[in-house]
Design a protein around this motif. Structure first.
Motif, PDB file in Angstrom:
ATOM      1  N   ALA A  13       5.930   0.350   1.216  1.00  0.00           N
ATOM      2  CA  ALA A  13       5.570  -1.030   1.552  1.00  0.00           C
ATOM      3  C   ALA A  13       4.080  -1.239   1.352  1.00  0.00           C
ATOM      4  N   THR A  14       3.707  -2.487   1.092  1.00  0.00           N
ATOM      5  CA  THR A  14       2.292  -2.834   1.112  1.00  0.00           C
ATOM      6  C   THR A  14       1.863  -3.091   2.552  1.00  0.00           C
ATOM      7  N   HIS A  15       0.651  -2.692   2.875  1.00  0.00           N
ATOM      8  CA  HIS A  15       0.016  -3.003   4.156  1.00  0.00           C
ATOM      9  C   HIS A  15      -1.357  -3.623   3.892  1.00  0.00           C
ATOM     10  N   LYS A  16      -1.763  -4.507   4.774  1.00  0.00           N
ATOM     11  CA  LYS A  16      -3.107  -5.095   4.828  1.00  0.00           C
ATOM     12  C   LYS A  16      -3.427  -6.037   3.668  1.00  0.00           C
ATOM     13  N   GLU A  37      -8.588  -3.998   1.734  1.00  0.00           N
ATOM     14  CA  GLU A  37      -8.100  -2.746   2.315  1.00  0.00           C
ATOM     15  C   GLU A  37      -6.606  -2.556   2.090  1.00  0.00           C
ATOM     16  N   ALA A  38      -6.015  -3.331   1.188  1.00  0.00           N
ATOM     17  CA  ALA A  38      -4.573  -3.223   0.944  1.00  0.00           C
ATOM     18  C   ALA A  38      -4.212  -1.848   0.384  1.00  0.00           C
ATOM     19  N   LYS A  39      -3.015  -1.412   0.710  1.00  0.00           N
ATOM     20  CA  LYS A  39      -2.544  -0.091   0.288  1.00  0.00           C
ATOM     21  C   LYS A  39      -1.023  -0.104   0.178  1.00  0.00           C
ATOM     22  N   ILE A  40      -0.476   0.945  -0.417  1.00  0.00           N
ATOM     23  CA  ILE A  40       0.968   1.190  -0.403  1.00  0.00           C
ATOM     24  C   ILE A  40       1.217   2.351   0.534  1.00  0.00           C
ATOM     25  N   ILE A  41       2.107   2.136   1.494  1.00  0.00           N
ATOM     26  CA  ILE A  41       2.407   3.178   2.476  1.00  0.00           C
ATOM     27  C   ILE A  41       3.843   3.685   2.284  1.00  0.00           C
TER      28      ILE A  41
END
Length: 345
Positions: free
Chosen positions: A71-74, A83-87
């Motif tokens: 999922a993407t976060h932020k 600060e978006a990322k893939i978790i």
């Protein structure tokens, strides 16, 4: 059709299917800081996957796993996603998930997992690549790719998945959908530069292929054969977060405009295609103005496209359809109403 509100979720946004513990489920998560909820296929809430941080644009199950997903976060907005990322979210079987970082990727908006030639690939699209001030679009987005190993447990905050740039210069790189055709998976990506189709390598030592379908600025698109002639129409929202819904027909390898929805639908955003009532359909929603959820299909008698309003003043950000208990179901994240809604046909 029957509508049922499943839950209230502030700025609800992302929807995804999840097969977990032998059953089909639906995930719904928030654009802003709020929780991610797991529902069963009948719409019953089962648990909270996480309480935050939110900023969830996309969720995708890892193939062959029991409830593991990315999922993407932020990603909170085009102006607040540095600060978006893939978790990676992994369930323990008791209703709890462990969340770890797969890769930091500022402004990552959409991503997916594709299978091709015996390999598994990640494709990730960034809305932009950076900015210096609000509404700064001077740094266009990119499409990134990576080969995914079967076991993702080696990746974390300190050991991240390496990515390669497939295509850059993608201004307002917003829209994405997966296309499964002739046993192959590919991706349709939409930006101000137009609509592109990305094909993963057909063999482990092969290369990605990118072809341009349209040069029309586009926000989102899906491909589906509405009229049953054996060729998929290209259904396009334009421009970025725009008000125009168009259907293009394939003609000897290129796409020609065939239909435009007669009204200006402000802030078109939700888009899904599949089968409803045994007929191919596309479901579209917009977030301003009348804020409708609309269904488009083909009328064989009149040899023309037709549309039907499913809901008024609901403001859907995303919509997803599936079948459960012999019925067709749509789940809509009605963001402007903070409601997760189920429409049963």
């Amino acid at each position: 059709m029957e509508k049922k509100v499943l839950a209230e979720l502030e700025k609800c946004y992302s929807i995804a299917p999840l097969h977990y513990q032998g059953k089909d489920h639906i995930l719904v998560a928030a654009e802003k800081t709020d929780r991610c909820i797991l529902f069963d296929a009948q719409g019953k809430e089962e648990c909270t996957v996480w309480d935050g941080p939110g900023g969830v644009m996309t969720m995708v199950q890892v193939p062959g796993t029991d409830g593991e997903f990315l999922a993407t976060h932020k990603f909170y907005s085009p102006n607040d996603s540095k600060e978006a990322k893939i978790i990676r979210a992994v369930p323990d079987g008791t209703g709890k998930w462990t969340v770890t970082t797969l890769v930091d990727l500022p402004f990552v908006h959409r991503f997916d997992i594709l299978k091709s030639g015996g390999e598994t690939y990640l494709i990730a699209c960034t809305l932009k690549s950076g900015h210096e001030f609000k509404d700064d679009w001077s740094n266009p987005g990119k499409i990134y790719v990576a080969r995914l190993p079967e076991d993702l447990s080696a990746f974390d905050e300190d050991h991240q998945l390496p990515l390669a740039v497939l295509k850059d210069g993608m201004l307002k790189n917003h829209g994405y959908c997966k296309v499964a055709e002739d046993g192959e998976e590919s991706s349709v990506v939409c930006s101000e530069n137009g609509v592109f189709r990305c094909f993963p390598p057909k063999s482990p030592d092969g290369s990605w292929e990118v072809i341009q379908l349209l040069d029309t600025p586009a926000s989102d698109a899906v491909m589906i054969d509405l009229d049953g002639d054996g060729s998929r129409e290209l259904i396009v929202i334009s421009p970025f977060h725009g008000d125009t819904l168009s259907i293009y027909r394939e003609n000897e390898g290129h796409y020609d405009l065939d239909y435009t929805y007669p009204e200006r639908a402000e802030f078109l955003h939700a888009i899904w295609s599949g089968t409803i009532g045994g007929r191919p359909a596309a479901v579209i929603g917009h977030r301003k103005g009348a804020r409708r959820l609309l269904m488009f299909s083909w009328c064989e008698e009149k040899k023309a496209y037709r549309f039907r309003t499913l809901d008024d003043d609901c403001g859907p950000a995303n919509v997803y359809g599936y079948q459960a208990d012999g019925k067709d179901v749509l789940i809509a994240a009605n963001r402007e109403m903070n409601e997760i809604a189920m429409y049963t046909f």
